[in-house]
Design an enzyme around this catalytic site. Structure first.
Site, PDB file in Angstrom:
ATOM      1  N   THR A 128      -3.862  -3.986   3.890  1.00 16.39           N
ATOM      2  CA  THR A 128      -4.365  -3.405   2.645  1.00 16.39           C
ATOM      3  C   THR A 128      -3.280  -2.648   1.891  1.00 16.39           C
ATOM      4  O   THR A 128      -2.343  -2.116   2.503  1.00 16.39           O
ATOM      5  CB  THR A 128      -5.532  -2.437   2.985  1.00 16.39           C
ATOM      6  N   ASP A 129      -3.456  -2.534   0.580  1.00 16.12           N
ATOM      7  CA  ASP A 129      -2.514  -1.732  -0.221  1.00 16.12           C
ATOM      8  C   ASP A 129      -2.620  -0.241   0.116  1.00 16.12           C
ATOM      9  O   ASP A 129      -1.753   0.545  -0.266  1.00 16.12           O
ATOM     10  CB  ASP A 129      -2.714  -1.973  -1.727  1.00 16.12           C
ATOM     11  N   GLU A 130      -3.692   0.151   0.818  1.00 14.16           N
ATOM     12  CA  GLU A 130      -3.855   1.577   1.138  1.00 14.16           C
ATOM     13  C   GLU A 130      -2.790   2.075   2.112  1.00 14.16           C
ATOM     14  O   GLU A 130      -2.603   3.285   2.251  1.00 14.16           O
ATOM     15  CB  GLU A 130      -5.257   1.850   1.687  1.00 14.16           C
ATOM     16  N   LYS A 156      -4.990   1.147   9.645  1.00 13.43           N
ATOM     17  CA  LYS A 156      -4.427  -0.137   9.229  1.00 13.43           C
ATOM     18  C   LYS A 156      -2.890  -0.105   9.285  1.00 13.43           C
ATOM     19  O   LYS A 156      -2.255  -1.086   9.654  1.00 13.43           O
ATOM     20  CB  LYS A 156      -4.890  -0.486   7.809  1.00 13.43           C
TER      21      LYS A 156
HETATM   22  P1  NAD Z   1     -16.166  -5.803   6.167  1.00 13.06           P
HETATM   23  O1  NAD Z   1     -16.449  -4.417   6.608  1.00 13.06           O
HETATM   24  O2  NAD Z   1     -17.051  -6.443   5.157  1.00 13.06           O
HETATM   25  O3  NAD Z   1     -16.136  -6.785   7.433  1.00 13.06           O
HETATM   26  C1  NAD Z   1     -15.547  -6.437   8.637  1.00 13.06           C
HETATM   27  C2  NAD Z   1     -16.016  -7.446   9.686  1.00 13.06           C
HETATM   28  O4  NAD Z   1     -15.360  -7.142  10.920  1.00 13.06           O
HETATM   29  C3  NAD Z   1     -17.518  -7.405   9.951  1.00 13.06           C
HETATM   30  O5  NAD Z   1     -18.034  -8.701  10.057  1.00 13.06           O
HETATM   31  C4  NAD Z   1     -17.614  -6.689  11.291  1.00 13.06           C
HETATM   32  O6  NAD Z   1     -18.755  -7.044  12.058  1.00 13.06           O
HETATM   33  C5  NAD Z   1     -16.328  -7.141  11.956  1.00 13.06           C
HETATM   34  N1  NAD Z   1     -15.873  -6.218  13.017  1.00 13.06           N
HETATM   35  C6  NAD Z   1     -15.767  -4.866  12.935  1.00 13.06           C
HETATM   36  N2  NAD Z   1     -15.335  -4.369  14.120  1.00 13.06           N
HETATM   37  C7  NAD Z   1     -15.137  -5.431  14.939  1.00 13.06           C
HETATM   38  C8  NAD Z   1     -14.698  -5.565  16.274  1.00 13.06           C
HETATM   39  N3  NAD Z   1     -14.361  -4.503  17.013  1.00 13.06           N
HETATM   40  N4  NAD Z   1     -14.621  -6.801  16.802  1.00 13.06           N
HETATM   41  C9  NAD Z   1     -14.970  -7.900  16.077  1.00 13.06           C
HETATM   42  N5  NAD Z   1     -15.413  -7.826  14.819  1.00 13.06           N
HETATM   43  C10 NAD Z   1     -15.497  -6.615  14.245  1.00 13.06           C
HETATM   44  O7  NAD Z   1     -14.663  -5.798   5.683  1.00 13.06           O
HETATM   45  P2  NAD Z   1     -13.948  -6.569   4.479  1.00 13.06           P
HETATM   46  O8  NAD Z   1     -14.055  -5.765   3.256  1.00 13.06           O
HETATM   47  O9  NAD Z   1     -14.352  -7.985   4.503  1.00 13.06           O
HETATM   48  O10 NAD Z   1     -12.432  -6.447   4.982  1.00 13.06           O
HETATM   49  C11 NAD Z   1     -11.893  -7.423   5.873  1.00 13.06           C
HETATM   50  C12 NAD Z   1     -10.452  -7.070   6.164  1.00 13.06           C
HETATM   51  O11 NAD Z   1      -9.717  -7.016   4.947  1.00 13.06           O
HETATM   52  C13 NAD Z   1     -10.270  -5.699   6.820  1.00 13.06           C
HETATM   53  O12 NAD Z   1      -9.260  -5.815   7.785  1.00 13.06           O
HETATM   54  C14 NAD Z   1      -9.830  -4.793   5.682  1.00 13.06           C
HETATM   55  O13 NAD Z   1      -9.004  -3.768   6.156  1.00 13.06           O
HETATM   56  C15 NAD Z   1      -9.050  -5.768   4.830  1.00 13.06           C
HETATM   57  N6  NAD Z   1      -9.010  -5.488   3.384  1.00 13.06           N
HETATM   58  C16 NAD Z   1     -10.153  -5.257   2.682  1.00 13.06           C
HETATM   59  C17 NAD Z   1     -10.084  -5.056   1.296  1.00 13.06           C
HETATM   60  C18 NAD Z   1     -11.314  -4.785   0.473  1.00 13.06           C
HETATM   61  O14 NAD Z   1     -11.187  -4.422  -0.701  1.00 13.06           O
HETATM   62  N7  NAD Z   1     -12.512  -4.991   0.977  1.00 13.06           N
HETATM   63  C19 NAD Z   1      -8.840  -5.071   0.641  1.00 13.06           C
HETATM   64  C20 NAD Z   1      -7.685  -5.297   1.418  1.00 13.06           C
HETATM   65  C21 NAD Z   1      -7.785  -5.526   2.782  1.00 13.06           C
HETATM   66  O1  DAU Z   2      -7.402  -1.011  -1.740  1.00 11.46           O
HETATM   67  C1  DAU Z   2      -7.914  -1.836  -0.734  1.00 11.46           C
HETATM   68  C2  DAU Z   2      -9.059  -1.118  -0.076  1.00 11.46           C
HETATM   69  O2  DAU Z   2     -10.115  -1.141  -1.040  1.00 11.46           O
HETATM   70  C3  DAU Z   2      -9.514  -1.758   1.225  1.00 11.46           C
HETATM   71  O3  DAU Z   2      -8.477  -1.644   2.169  1.00 11.46           O
HETATM   72  C4  DAU Z   2     -10.771  -1.083   1.750  1.00 11.46           C
HETATM   73  O4  DAU Z   2     -11.247  -1.757   2.890  1.00 11.46           O
HETATM   74  C5  DAU Z   2     -11.835  -1.112   0.665  1.00 11.46           C
HETATM   75  O5  DAU Z   2     -12.969  -0.387   1.100  1.00 11.46           O
HETATM   76  C6  DAU Z   2     -11.302  -0.505  -0.633  1.00 11.46           C
HETATM   77  O6  DAU Z   2     -11.069   0.910  -0.502  1.00 11.46           O
HETATM   78  P1  DAU Z   2     -11.476   1.960  -1.654  1.00 11.46           P
HETATM   79  O7  DAU Z   2     -11.703   3.257  -1.026  1.00 11.46           O
HETATM   80  O8  DAU Z   2     -10.550   1.881  -2.796  1.00 11.46           O
HETATM   81  O9  DAU Z   2     -12.864   1.255  -2.106  1.00 11.46           O
HETATM   82  P2  DAU Z   2     -14.279   1.874  -2.462  1.00 11.46           P
HETATM   83  O10 DAU Z   2     -15.125   0.753  -2.991  1.00 11.46           O
HETATM   84  O11 DAU Z   2     -14.849   2.707  -1.387  1.00 11.46           O
HETATM   85  O12 DAU Z   2     -13.905   2.832  -3.696  1.00 11.46           O
HETATM   86  C7  DAU Z   2     -13.285   2.331  -4.866  1.00 11.46           C
HETATM   87  C8  DAU Z   2     -13.029   3.519  -5.783  1.00 11.46           C
HETATM   88  O13 DAU Z   2     -14.303   4.005  -6.230  1.00 11.46           O
HETATM   89  C9  DAU Z   2     -12.347   4.684  -5.089  1.00 11.46           C
HETATM   90  O14 DAU Z   2     -11.489   5.348  -6.005  1.00 11.46           O
HETATM   91  C10 DAU Z   2     -13.497   5.609  -4.713  1.00 11.46           C
HETATM   92  C11 DAU Z   2     -14.510   5.359  -5.833  1.00 11.46           C
HETATM   93  N1  DAU Z   2     -15.934   5.502  -5.422  1.00 11.46           N
HETATM   94  C12 DAU Z   2     -16.362   4.813  -4.341  1.00 11.46           C
HETATM   95  C13 DAU Z   2     -17.665   4.927  -3.910  1.00 11.46           C
HETATM   96  C14 DAU Z   2     -18.153   4.177  -2.699  1.00 11.46           C
HETATM   97  C15 DAU Z   2     -16.781   6.317  -6.137  1.00 11.46           C
HETATM   98  O15 DAU Z   2     -16.404   6.921  -7.162  1.00 11.46           O
HETATM   99  N2  DAU Z   2     -18.076   6.451  -5.711  1.00 11.46           N
HETATM  100  C16 DAU Z   2     -18.547   5.798  -4.618  1.00 11.46           C
HETATM  101  O16 DAU Z   2     -19.739   5.972  -4.271  1.00 11.46           O
END
Ligand code: NAD
Ligand code: DAU
Length: 342
Positions: A128-130, A156
């Site tokens: 992730t970019d985080e 991460k």
């Molecule tokens: P998500 O929370 O929707 O899905 C996570 C999945 O992992 C679920 O199906 C969960 O059951 C499974 N899981 C959790 N713990 C586990 C374990 N111990 N063993 C096996 N399976 C397990 O997450 P997402 O948003 O789809 O993110 C997927 C990946 O992408 C993550 O690694 C996250 O860090 C990364 N990522 C997410 C975003 C985003 O914006 N959502 C952006 C960049 C990177």
């Molecule tokens: O940047 C990549 C990341 O993006 C991934 O690695 C993470 O898995 C994914 O959850 C996401 O992280 P963020 O914290 O940026 O996403 P989130 O949707 O939780 O929040 C997006 C922005 O919105 C952030 O600045 C927080 C704000 N927010 C979020 C929630 C849930 C609010 O203002 N109110 C809210 O209730």
């Protein structure tokens, strides 16, 4: 036939990737290993199970469970691992970091051990970019230092450091992608967009943290999964690639655009107490992934419209989730904030 282990394939991005990979690679067998935590959902893969019988296998298991991981890789003669499995929500990592360490750090370690001992040909980490932390100006390049700020981001980044060590020490063939804020169908409704879309459909308040002027770089899930696939198949071993939408927007503007698409009033927005340690801005330089042939192709407004329509048309999917354990999380995360909101 290539056997690809997709961990976390029942989650948001993982399930979109599985669907894409099975279509794009007719000679692949995809094995999903997923613990089915609160965020994992077999509904996300329902159509996949029907459409790709014989090329898709689901195994319920924990990536931190050495026996399950080793057995799955041996039994299915896995060539490559794509690791999506993670605890992924920043707010939950602030409430309780424990599971983040167990899955994101220790779980990745178990997968690396299995990849090393069982001679897996490629280990790809979905990061992730985080990991870069707050980026007040400019855009992060892959060589920038990792300065994570939340327990999630730190878990991460820790995983990435282990992966680096396995590359240097054991010559494990690894690649990493660092994706930005992803949105689209099947995203668990705890994240900003699906939470706010589904709340707005029900005319419920939208708890926007602080002034809503934080900046995120929004990436459509189809662009994200294509980037992961390209790096997995054509990326240079040992390298990390940024996958960003190059689409930086203030949270409040994204929320306003979503409300306009849905035809709901901005009066639903409530400014609530901010997230502790909240990173103000993320932004990615994507030149390295572009040089490999990737680009984020979706237009933001059209992709947001498609996403909103998906939630409108698939209430069966999210209502089930929001009526379960989610209610307790929502109360814990938002009840006091909303009561004190201006
Ligand atoms: P998500 O929370 O929707 O899905 C996570 C999945 O992992 C679920 O199906 C969960 O059951 C499974 N899981 C959790 N713990 C586990 C374990 N111990 N063993 C096996 N399976 C397990 O997450 P997402 O948003 O789809 O993110 C997927 C990946 O992408 C993550 O690694 C996250 O860090 C990364 N990522 C997410 C975003 C985003 O914006 N959502 C952006 C960049 C990177
Ligand atoms: O940047 C990549 C990341 O993006 C991934 O690695 C993470 O898995 C994914 O959850 C996401 O992280 P963020 O914290 O940026 O996403 P989130 O949707 O939780 O929040 C997006 C922005 O919105 C952030 O600045 C927080 C704000 N927010 C979020 C929630 C849930 C609010 O203002 N109110 C809210 O209730």
């Amino acid at each position: 036939m290539k056997n690809i282990l997709v961990t976390g394939g029942a989650g948001f991005i993982g399930s979109n990737y599985v669907r894409y990979a099975l279509q794009a690679h007719p000679d692949w067998h995809v094995i999903v290993l997923d613990k089915l935590t609160y965020a994992g959902n077999l509904d996300n893969l329902r159509d996949v199970a029907e459409a790709f019988k014989g090329r898709y296998t689901f195994v319920r298991g924990d990536i931190a469970d050495r026996e399950v991981v080793f057995e799955t890789i041996r039994q299915h003669r896995v060539h490559a691992i794509v690791n999506f499995a993670a605890e992924s929500h920043v707010d939950r990592s602030i409430l309780n970091p424990d599971a983040f360490i167990m899955t994101d750090v220790y779980g990745t370690y178990v997968l690396l051990e299995a990849a090393r001992e069982l001679n897996v040909e490629r280990f790809h980490q979905v990061s992730t970019d985080e990991v870069y932390g707050d980026v007040p100006e400019g855009r992060s390049t892959e060589d920038d230092p990792l300065k994570p700020n939340s327990p999630y981001a730190a878990s991460k980044a820790a995983a990435e450091l282990l992966i680096r060590a396995y590359r240097v020490t054991y010559n494990l063939p690894v690649t990493i992608t660092r994706g930005s804020n992803t949105f689209g169908p099947y995203q668990y409704p705890e994240k900003l967009l699906p939470l706010f879309i589904t709340n707005a459909i029900d005319d419920q308040p939208l708890p926007l943290y602080g002034d809503g002027m934080q900046v995120r770089d929004w990436l459509y899930v189809m662009d994200h999964v294509q980037g992961i696939d390209l790096v997995l198949t054509r990326g240079e071993v040992g390298e990390a690639y940024n996958l960003g939408g190059e689409n930086e927007r203030h949270n409040i503007d994204v929320v306003r655009m979503m409300l306009a698409i849905l035809g709901k009033p901005e009066s639903l927005i409530r400014h609530v107490a901010d997230r502790p340690g909240h990173d103000r801005r993320y932004a990615l330089d994507t030149r390295k992934a572009r040089a490999l042939g990737w680009a984020p192709r979706s237009d933001f407004e059209s992709a947001l419209r498609e996403t909103v329509e998906w939630y409108v048309n698939n209430a069966w999917w999210w209502r089930k989730i929001k009526s379960g354990d989610f209610k307790e999380f929502y109360r814990r995360q938002y009840a006091e904030r909303l009561a004190q909101a201006q």
